[in-house]
Design an enzyme around this catalytic site. Structure first.
Site, short mmCIF file in Angstrom:
data_model
loop_
_atom_site.label_atom_id
_atom_site.label_comp_id
_atom_site.label_asym_id
_atom_site.label_seq_id
_atom_site.Cartn_x
_atom_site.Cartn_y
_atom_site.Cartn_z
CE LYS A 1 -10.27 -4.08 14.55
NZ LYS A 1 -10.28 -5.32 13.76
CE LYS B 1 -8.57 -0.20 13.37
NZ LYS B 1 -7.76 0.34 12.25
CG ASN C 1 -0.24 -0.15 2.51
OD1 ASN C 1 0.55 0.71 2.90
ND2 ASN C 1 -0.51 -1.24 3.23
CE LYS D 1 8.38 -12.12 -14.48
NZ LYS D 1 9.27 -11.43 -15.44
CG ASP E 1 -7.20 -5.09 6.03
OD1 ASP E 1 -6.76 -5.07 7.20
OD2 ASP E 1 -7.71 -4.09 5.49
CG PHE F 1 -3.02 5.57 13.64
CD1 PHE F 1 -2.88 6.81 13.02
CD2 PHE F 1 -2.37 5.34 14.84
CE1 PHE F 1 -2.07 7.79 13.59
CE2 PHE F 1 -1.57 6.31 15.42
CZ PHE F 1 -1.42 7.55 14.79
#
Length: 398
Positions: free
Chosen positions: A343, A339, A211, A290, A280, A325
């Site tokens: 959590k 969240k 990301n 490959k 995730d 975060f």
């Protein structure tokens, strides 16, 4: 960052003395009041006038170089006792030996001797001089007396040899001064665990899924905590960032690596702050070779990664503070509050990728601090300043 701080630079006669002009300039830009004293030999490498111009303060090179005002405030006493931090750089073998053995016969050694503030010593010399057992014994003696030694860098030296003995970069020296003086040490004794950056989930030996996280927010949190005296461990994915001074860094690649390191360190941590953008999903299988392209489409079978925040939240110790975060693109507060509850976290730092000035690659952020009792939206600020606000809030929860 150093407003109101009095920083004394003590420059001795090494070839790297020229680097101290940049150090002085950087400290002035951080709003420090910078004073300089030099040995006579140091003036052979860089003129005292250079530092006078940069700092707007008189530079002292001779114990007996006094004006009538100096008869009241003796410079080699007042400079040392009024400093918030002293940096001796470059520290030659000669000046190290003098300070270690209480010899005071030049402007630098007589100024350091009465000081009561943190004193940083940055050795810089030929590699064989540095490795000499007498020099090493003097360095160890300084450490025993509470002096902070900034390890020299390795590389090609001015004398033509290669090895350890280079004065670290001006940026590193300034960071060491900031670490010692910028913040009140109100987190001393706290063990803080931070994660940062992206993870890489391999598809084959060539390709991976990742990301856009730069790791800047997590590194800012780690730096701010270290500057406030905390014992900081930073677990980071692949990023191009320098390790903050005083931080123990652990580099990882994948989400499973991050899970292993975070869960291993969590039990011994007082405060856990999870700012990393952990994947995730990860490929269900990783190809040994490959994956060759073909004319058709390619489907990748993905499986869920382990939820680090939830796992640590489920075994949270009494008195332990857990901060997560939440990066969202819609329903920021609603999703972040969910969240917080799911959590078992104490606080969520929520920000939107769509808000100008917030996000992965920039140096600023706009964060809303969410706890079970309230929400506090912070204005646009640097990520370091945002990290300080996060830690301020954490200390109210402890």
């Amino acid at each position: 960052m150093l407003s109101g701080k009095n920083i004394l630079l003590c420059v001795s006669g090494g070839i790297a003395a020229y680097k101290m002009a940049d150090v002085a300039s950087m400290l002035v830009k951080l709003n420090a009041d910078v004073h300089v004293c030099m040995t006579e030999n140091a003036t052979k490498f860089i003129p005292a006038e250079t530092f006078s111009v940069l700092t707007k303060n008189k530079v002292y090179t001779d114990v007996f170089d006094e004006t009538p005002d100096d008869y009241i405030n003796v410079p080699h006493i007042s400079l040392g006792t009024s400093a918030d931090c002293i940096l001796v750089a470059p520290a030659t073998a000669n000046i190290i030996g003098k300070i270690a053995n209480g010899i005071a016969d030049d402007m630098v050694s007589t100024t350091v001797l009465p000081a009561r503030c943190p004193i940083l010593i940055a050795p810089s010399m030929n590699v064989y001089m540095f490795e000499n057992p007498i020099v090493q014994d003097n360095i160890e003696k300084l450490k025993r007396f509470g002096y902070k030694i900034i390890e020299p860098a390795s590389g090609h030296l001015a004398c033509g040899y290669d090895g350890k003995g280079k004065l670290p970069s001006p940026e590193t020296l300034v960071e060491c001064v900031v670490y010692e003086t910028a913040e009140e040490k109100d987190m001393k004794g706290k063990k803080v665990l931070v994660n940062a950056g992206p993870t890489r989930e391999s598809l084959d030996p060539v390709r991976f899924i990742t990301n856009h996280s730069s790791g800047k927010m997590g590194f800012a949190v780690a730096k701010a905590a270290a500057n406030r005296g905390a014992d900081v461990t930073l677990v980071t994915g692949p990023v191009s960032l320098e390790t903050p001074v005083g931080v123990n860094r652990i580099d990882i690649e994948s989400a499973s690596d991050m899970y292993e390191e975070m869960t291993k360190a969590a039990a011994e941590s007082d405060i856990i702050i999870m700012s990393a953008a952990v994947a995730d999903y990860t490929p269900n299988e990783v190809a040994d070779n490959k994956i060759k392209k073909s004319d058709g489409n390619l489907a990748i079978d993905l499986k869920r990664t382990q939820d680090i925040l939830k796992t640590i939240g489920e075994v949270k110790k009494e008195g332990q503070i857990i901060v997560g975060f939440s990066m969202e693109t819609e329903n920021l507060l609603e999703n972040s509050r969910k969240k917080l509850i799911s959590k078992n976290a104490d606080m969520i730092c929520a920000n939107s990728l769509k808000t100008p000035g917030a996000g992965y690659q920039v140096d600023t952020n706009i964060i809303t601090l969410i706890t079970k009792d309230d929400e506090e939206e912070l204005p646009l600020m640097s990520k370091y300043d945002a990290a300080k606000k996060i830690l301020d809030k954490v200390l109210t929860l402890a």
